[in-house]
Scaffold this active site. Structure first.
Site, PDB file in Angstrom:
ATOM      1  N   LYS A  84       0.899  -1.152  -0.035  1.00 41.57           N
ATOM      2  CA  LYS A  84      -0.024   0.080   0.134  1.00 41.57           C
ATOM      3  C   LYS A  84       0.925   1.180   0.006  1.00 41.57           C
ATOM      4  CE  LYS A  84      -4.252   0.989   2.391  1.00 41.57           C
ATOM      5  NZ  LYS A  84      -5.009   0.567   3.907  1.00 41.57           N
TER       6      LYS A  84
HETATM    7  O1  G3P Z   1      -8.537   1.773   4.244  1.00 45.45           O
HETATM    8  C1  G3P Z   1      -8.564   3.148   4.755  1.00 45.45           C
HETATM    9  C2  G3P Z   1      -9.158   3.291   5.805  1.00 45.45           C
HETATM   10  O2  G3P Z   1      -8.588   2.361   7.029  1.00 45.45           O
HETATM   11  C3  G3P Z   1      -9.463   4.603   6.305  1.00 45.45           C
HETATM   12  O3  G3P Z   1     -10.592   4.614   7.065  1.00 45.45           O
HETATM   13  O4  G3P Z   1     -12.198   5.386   8.723  1.00 45.45           O
HETATM   14  O5  G3P Z   1      -9.690   5.978   9.051  1.00 45.45           O
HETATM   15  O6  G3P Z   1     -11.221   7.284   7.269  1.00 45.45           O
HETATM   16  P1  G3P Z   1     -10.879   6.094   8.167  1.00 45.45           P
END
Ligand code: G3P
Length: 229
Positions: A84
């Site tokens: 990633k």
């Molecule tokens: O896969 C990316 C994700 O983990 C981001 O999620 O909820 O931190 O915006 P969030």
């Protein structure tokens, strides 16, 4: 649509695998920080032992050589690792060079269709628009999914759109309806997808009715046996 779990929690991953709905896993430094006691490499190897689907491992270096070093290291941990890499000028170069080495990448922190288009051109296997974080700033995250899916399909690009930063079950439905190839979800949202108040109530009612009917049949059978004696 493939469903990935967005977590580094081994128990959550095991449960989703047992349900038969797990197509892969995405991790990031913030998710790893919620686990304790193991190294990132150990966690990744353990996850790759549970699923044969793609497992995203995120680089933290911000320079090209650093990203390449971390990416090559992750790629050696298991055959299903996907590196990633954040969207940036350096990230694009790292994605391009890793692709040339046959290492799959997931371009993360995508917030526009143009960023996704560039990541696809550079050779990323997965393009990760963050829908929840766009919603947070009063933009419709699903617009990026719609545009990017359209671009990938219209131009027959060799990348898949992965809806990330999923916050609630409606995001999953919308991503599926818009043709996202993958959505990565926290375990909590996956659990919410399983349940509906009427489903849970229906299960309880069937169990209670079954019990009543069984007790009635038992007492009828006992009464009949007593009459014969
Ligand atoms: O896969 C990316 C994700 O983990 C981001 O999620 O909820 O931190 O915006 P969030």
């Amino acid at each position: 649509m493939k469903i990935f779990l967005d977590t580094a929690d081994i128990e959550e991953i095991r449960i989703a695998a047992r349900w038969g709905v797990l197509d892969g896993v995405t991790t990031n430094p913030s998710l790893f920080a919620k686990t304790s006691g193991k190294t990132y490499d150990e966690v990744l190897v353990e996850i790759c032992g549970i699923t044969s689907g793609p497992v995203s491992a995120e680089v933290v270096a911000e320079d090209v050589e650093g990203m390449l070093t971390e990416g090559r290291h992750f790629a050696k941990l298991a055959p299903n690792i996907v590196v990633k890499v954040p969207m940036s000028e350096e990230g694009l170069e790292a994605i391009y060079r890793l692709a040339e080495e046959g290492i799959k990448t997931n371009c993360t922190l995508i917030f526009t269709a143009n960023q996704g288009l560039l990541a696809a051109k550079a050779g990323a296997s997965l393009l990760s628009p963050f829908v929840g974080r766009l919603d947070d700033i009063n933009q419709d995250g699903m617009d990026v999914i719609r545009e990017l899916v359209g671009i990938v399909e219209m131009h027959d690009l060799d990348s898949e759109v992965l809806a990330a930063s999923i916050r609630h079950p409606r995001h999953m439905t919308e991503a599926a309806l818009l043709g996202a190839h993958v959505a990565t979800t926290p375990f909590k949202v996956l659990q919410m997808m399983v349940h509906h108040p009427l489903t849970d109530k229906g299960i309880k009612t069937f169990r209670e009715d079954w019990e009543k009917a069984r007790q009635a049949a038992d007492s009828n059978a006992k009464a009949a046996a007593n009459r014969h004696n």
